[in-house]
Motif scaffolding. Structure first.
Motif, PDB file in Angstrom:
ATOM      1  N   PRO A  20       0.823  -1.217   0.000  1.00 55.63           N
ATOM      2  CA  PRO A  20       0.000   0.000   0.000  1.00 55.63           C
ATOM      3  C   PRO A  20       0.858   1.268   0.000  1.00 55.63           C
ATOM      4  O   PRO A  20       1.938   1.286   0.589  1.00 55.63           O
ATOM      5  CB  PRO A  20      -0.784  -0.122   1.302  1.00 55.63           C
ATOM      6  CG  PRO A  20      -0.711  -1.552   1.701  1.00 55.63           C
ATOM      7  CD  PRO A  20       0.560  -2.095   1.115  1.00 55.63           C
ATOM      8  N   VAL A  22       0.573   3.953   1.573  1.00 57.55           N
ATOM      9  CA  VAL A  22       0.860   4.495   2.889  1.00 57.55           C
ATOM     10  C   VAL A  22       2.119   3.849   3.488  1.00 57.55           C
ATOM     11  O   VAL A  22       2.922   4.514   4.138  1.00 57.55           O
ATOM     12  CB  VAL A  22      -0.367   4.395   3.846  1.00 57.55           C
ATOM     13  CG1 VAL A  22      -1.005   3.043   3.812  1.00 57.55           C
ATOM     14  CG2 VAL A  22      -0.008   4.745   5.269  1.00 57.55           C
ATOM     15  N   THR A  46      -4.314   8.486   7.386  1.00 60.18           N
ATOM     16  CA  THR A  46      -5.128   8.421   6.171  1.00 60.18           C
ATOM     17  C   THR A  46      -5.751   7.024   6.043  1.00 60.18           C
ATOM     18  O   THR A  46      -6.664   6.825   5.259  1.00 60.18           O
ATOM     19  CB  THR A  46      -4.307   8.695   4.886  1.00 60.18           C
ATOM     20  OG1 THR A  46      -3.233   7.751   4.824  1.00 60.18           O
ATOM     21  CG2 THR A  46      -3.753  10.109   4.865  1.00 60.18           C
ATOM     22  N   ASP A  47      -5.197   6.051   6.786  1.00 61.20           N
ATOM     23  CA  ASP A  47      -5.725   4.685   6.741  1.00 61.20           C
ATOM     24  C   ASP A  47      -6.259   4.308   8.126  1.00 61.20           C
ATOM     25  O   ASP A  47      -5.498   4.047   9.053  1.00 61.20           O
ATOM     26  CB  ASP A  47      -4.597   3.734   6.307  1.00 61.20           C
ATOM     27  CG  ASP A  47      -5.073   2.305   6.135  1.00 61.20           C
ATOM     28  OD1 ASP A  47      -6.045   1.891   6.817  1.00 61.20           O
ATOM     29  OD2 ASP A  47      -4.465   1.593   5.321  1.00 61.20           O
ATOM     30  N   ASN A  49      -7.901   1.675   9.303  1.00 61.24           N
ATOM     31  CA  ASN A  49      -7.618   0.331   9.752  1.00 61.24           C
ATOM     32  C   ASN A  49      -6.213   0.233  10.348  1.00 61.24           C
ATOM     33  O   ASN A  49      -5.989  -0.329  11.420  1.00 61.24           O
ATOM     34  CB  ASN A  49      -7.692  -0.538   8.501  1.00 61.24           C
ATOM     35  CG  ASN A  49      -8.132  -1.926   8.825  1.00 61.24           C
ATOM     36  OD1 ASN A  49      -7.732  -2.460   9.854  1.00 61.24           O
ATOM     37  ND2 ASN A  49      -8.944  -2.496   7.957  1.00 61.24           N
ATOM     38  N   SER A  92       0.428  -4.216   7.591  1.00 54.13           N
ATOM     39  CA  SER A  92       0.049  -4.202   6.177  1.00 54.13           C
ATOM     40  C   SER A  92       0.216  -5.540   5.487  1.00 54.13           C
ATOM     41  O   SER A  92      -0.556  -5.863   4.595  1.00 54.13           O
ATOM     42  CB  SER A  92       0.877  -3.176   5.419  1.00 54.13           C
ATOM     43  OG  SER A  92       0.762  -1.949   6.054  1.00 54.13           O
TER      44      SER A  92
END
Ligand SMILES: [Fe+2]
Ligand SMILES: [Fe+2]
Length: 282
Positions: A20, A22, A46-47, A49, A92
């Motif tokens: 990802p 991020v 911004t994420d 989760n 991630s």
């Protein structure tokens, strides 16, 4: 020869989720001496989760902070850039590693536990031999078997033949993979790491974790990864069929300053903290 050659498999690797954005940004920021905790906070939040996982971890017993950490900025200040980088990376890739790896008879979650255990072992082994990039070692341990995820998706037809050779010819699993498929999971993992634009020494550690003698960029990192894989298997994490006949490269261990006593010490330490880490990662 398998139904699929390595080139065809490389094309399939393109179907794998990319790292990802991020994560790429976090890797860049944690390497930048000018970056601030607020910069990291901005990117991570911004994420949603990911933010939740990072905070859950930061508040786990593992880190032992008495007071509650409520924001990512606070977590970055208390845990430091390197730890945050690991948490983000681990959070991630966990969904990729948690898939069921049927081809390898690894039940859902088993590869994840094997990988996380190897990651913790790698960091501790790095400390034992004063290898400076502990955190790089953690990531190498975490990702070393990522190629199994890819192979498990395309290897099922050849798998019975691989098993037969392991059992009847008494050869290591990876050698059977190479005989039947013409390549093995470590090579495939290296391709994935390359696709993710990870640093050269990480690509190398993944590619050669079963053959540390082939490492040239950073042989110690590859050897630590190799030893950490063995420690994880010896602790019974993710044994599956890959756990049979694990040949340790004694020459490389010695060249990196890794003694059997280091492996024993780290095995005991990781064994003790496994309860915590499972509570921590869910
Ligand atoms: Fe492996
Ligand atoms: Fe492994």
């Amino acid at each position: 020869m398998g139904a699929l050659n390595l080139n065809e498999l490389v094309a399939k690797v393109d179907d794998l989720p990319s790292l990802p954005l991020v994560v790429t940004q976090v890797l860049r920021l944690t390497d930048d001496p000018e970056a601030t905790p607020e910069d990291l906070n901005k990117v991570i939040t911004t994420d949603q989760n990911l933010t939740a996982r990072v905070l859950r971890l930061a508040n786990s017993a593992y880190y032992g902070f008495a007071r509650r950490i409520g924001t990512v900025t606070e977590a970055v200040i208390l845990l430091g850039f390197n730890t945050i980088r690991n948490l983000v990376m681990a959070a991630s890739v966990s969904h990729i590693l948690e898939r069921e790896v049927t081809g390898y008879e690894l039940a859902r979650g088993e590869l994840w536990h094997h990988s996380l255990t190897a990651a913790m072992a790698a960091r501790l082994l790095a400390r034992e031999i004063r290898y400076r990039a502990h955190e790089q070692a953690f990531i190498a341990g975490l990702l070393h078997d990522i190629g199994k995820v890819v192979l498990s998706l395309y290897v099922s037809g050849e798998f019975q033949e691989i098993i037969r050779r392991v059992q009847e010819e008494n050869i290591p699993f990876m050698a059977a993979e190479a005989e039947v498929l013409g390549f093995h999971h470590a090579q495939v993992g290296g391709l994935v790491a390359e696709k993710w634009n990870l640093p050269r020494e990480l690509v190398e550690a993944v590619s050669f974790h079963h053959h540390p003698g082939q490492a040239q960029v950073d042989p110690r990192l590859t050897t630590i990864t190799h030893a950490a894989d063995a420690v994880s298997l010896m602790l019974g994490m993710g044994v599956g069929v890959d756990g049979l006949l694990y040949p340790l490269d004694a020459g490389c261990l010695e060249a990196s300053g890794l003694q059997p006593s280091h492996l024993e010490k780290v095995m005991a330490a990781v064994g003790d903290s496994l309860g915590d880490s499972e509570a921590m990662w869910g």
